[in-house]
Design an enzyme around this catalytic site. Structure first.
Site, PDB file in Angstrom:
ATOM      1  N   HIS A   1       0.146   7.884   3.951  1.00  0.00           N
ATOM      2  CA  HIS A   1       0.749   7.214   5.097  1.00  0.00           C
ATOM      3  C   HIS A   1       2.241   7.512   5.258  1.00  0.00           C
ATOM      4  O   HIS A   1       2.876   6.967   6.159  1.00  0.00           O
ATOM      5  CB  HIS A   1       0.526   5.707   4.974  1.00  0.00           C
ATOM      6  CG  HIS A   1      -0.904   5.348   4.728  1.00  0.00           C
ATOM      7  ND1 HIS A   1      -1.893   5.591   5.642  1.00  0.00           N
ATOM      8  CD2 HIS A   1      -1.526   4.792   3.644  1.00  0.00           C
ATOM      9  CE1 HIS A   1      -3.049   5.197   5.149  1.00  0.00           C
ATOM     10  NE2 HIS A   1      -2.858   4.710   3.938  1.00  0.00           N
TER      11      HIS A   1
ATOM     12  N   ASP B   1       0.853  -1.193   0.000  1.00  0.00           N
ATOM     13  CA  ASP B   1       0.000   0.000   0.000  1.00  0.00           C
ATOM     14  C   ASP B   1       0.889   1.243   0.000  1.00  0.00           C
ATOM     15  O   ASP B   1       1.344   1.699   1.043  1.00  0.00           O
ATOM     16  CB  ASP B   1      -0.926   0.002   1.210  1.00  0.00           C
ATOM     17  CG  ASP B   1      -1.956   1.128   1.135  1.00  0.00           C
ATOM     18  OD1 ASP B   1      -1.763   2.070   0.336  1.00  0.00           O
ATOM     19  OD2 ASP B   1      -2.951   1.067   1.881  1.00  0.00           O
TER      20      ASP B   1
END
Length: 306
Positions: free
Chosen positions: A194, A189
């Protein structure tokens, strides 16, 4: 432009071949916080190849590539800004134990598109099958801000239910590393939300946030280790709703409610691999961030076990 719900729902499944081995499993386990203490026999089940067991939530990253919440954005009829996308929930059903290494076919399609007025919710279902038959089914619920308004079905309420009123049967705390998101993203991911402070700010967050699926995996590991004797093969299904963000370096408080009377089962119920008689039931779970006055981060979480 609103999402073309008819186009998304009518699109043919997207099929891809996936493969994984022990290195992928070990990296995932480290990414959700396994391996502390490093020599603990319970942790070595997640980190040492000669003793390796696969936590079922590994299914969400098996084979690498973008997670379901991102794959849903490449479906015909869906063209949205990634900064407006949130992971609303995740559901997983196991048909068999996830093997340490495998090769399978994953077929994904949008099975629901809900119009919330000021937002849209898409549900991407992925069916994974190997040479021996179905392995698992997972569903990612994708919340897209500003993309509703086409006059479609509203769908079920997206509001999390409150946790049980009675005190939890078990409470565990799990400290997350400051670099937890940087480690977890190596499983596939690569969403900059993030890792990139500038992208996180554009999305409305004070700093990069932890992947919801990282919290999802860390929570399942906590439940398995606390209530299922570390036996990952007992997990039959797992679902949650993402109620809030987690920041790397925070501490998760995991509250667990186990049913008072667990149901007995035999090998015939779940197949010979169940290993004979035992208990079956559901564990309700609620997760909060300790450092922010126990603000909820996972809600409506349930682990079904056998």
């Amino acid at each position: 432009m609103p999402i073309d719900a008819a186009g998304a729902l009518g699109a043919a499944p997207r099929v891809r071949e996936i493969a994984w081995d022990h290195k992928d499993v070990q990296l995932y386990h480290l990414g959700i916080g396994a391996g502390r203490p490093a020599t603990d026999p319970g942790e070595l089940r997640y980190t040492l190849e000669s003793r390796l067991h696969v936590l079922p939530s590994f299914a969400t990253v098996a084979g690498g590539g973008a997670p379901g919440v991102i794959r849903a954005l490449s479906v015909p009829g869906v063209d949205v800004d990634l900064a407006h996308v949130l992971h609303g929930g995740q559901r997983l059903r196991l048909h068999r134990a996830v093997p340490v290494r495998g090769r399978a076919t994953a077929a994904a399609r949008v099975v629901a598109a809900y119009d919330k007025g000021t937002a849209a919710v898409l549900v991407l279902r992925t069916e994974v099958t190997d040479a021996d038959g179905p392995l698992w089914t997972d569903e990612a619920e994708v919340y897209v801000r500003g993309e509703g308004g086409w006059g479609g079905e509203r769908g079920p309420s997206g509001r999390p239910s409150p946790p049980p009123a009675e005190p939890a049967d078990h409470v565990a705390e799990r400290a997350l590393r400051e670099d937890q998101a940087l480690l977890y993203r190596l499983s596939g991911d690569w969403n900059p939300l993030h890792a990139d402070p500038e992208f996180a700010a554009r999305a409305g967050f004070e700093r990069p946030v932890l992947h919801g699926l990282c919290s999802y995996g860390a929570t399942l590991k906590t439940v398995v280790d606390t209530l299922l004797d570390g036996d990952v093969t007992r997990v039959r299904a797992y679902r949650t709703r993402f109620a809030g963000v987690v920041y790397p370096g925070e501490t998760l408080r995991v509250r667990m409610w186990r049913p008072a009377g667990a149901e007995r089962y035999g090998a015939e119920r779940y197949g010979a691999e169940s290993g004979g008689a035992g208990e079956a039931g559901e564990i309700r779970v609620a997760v909060s961030a300790v450092e922010r006055d126990d603000v909820p981060v996972l809600a409506d979480a349930v682990v079904r076990y056998g």
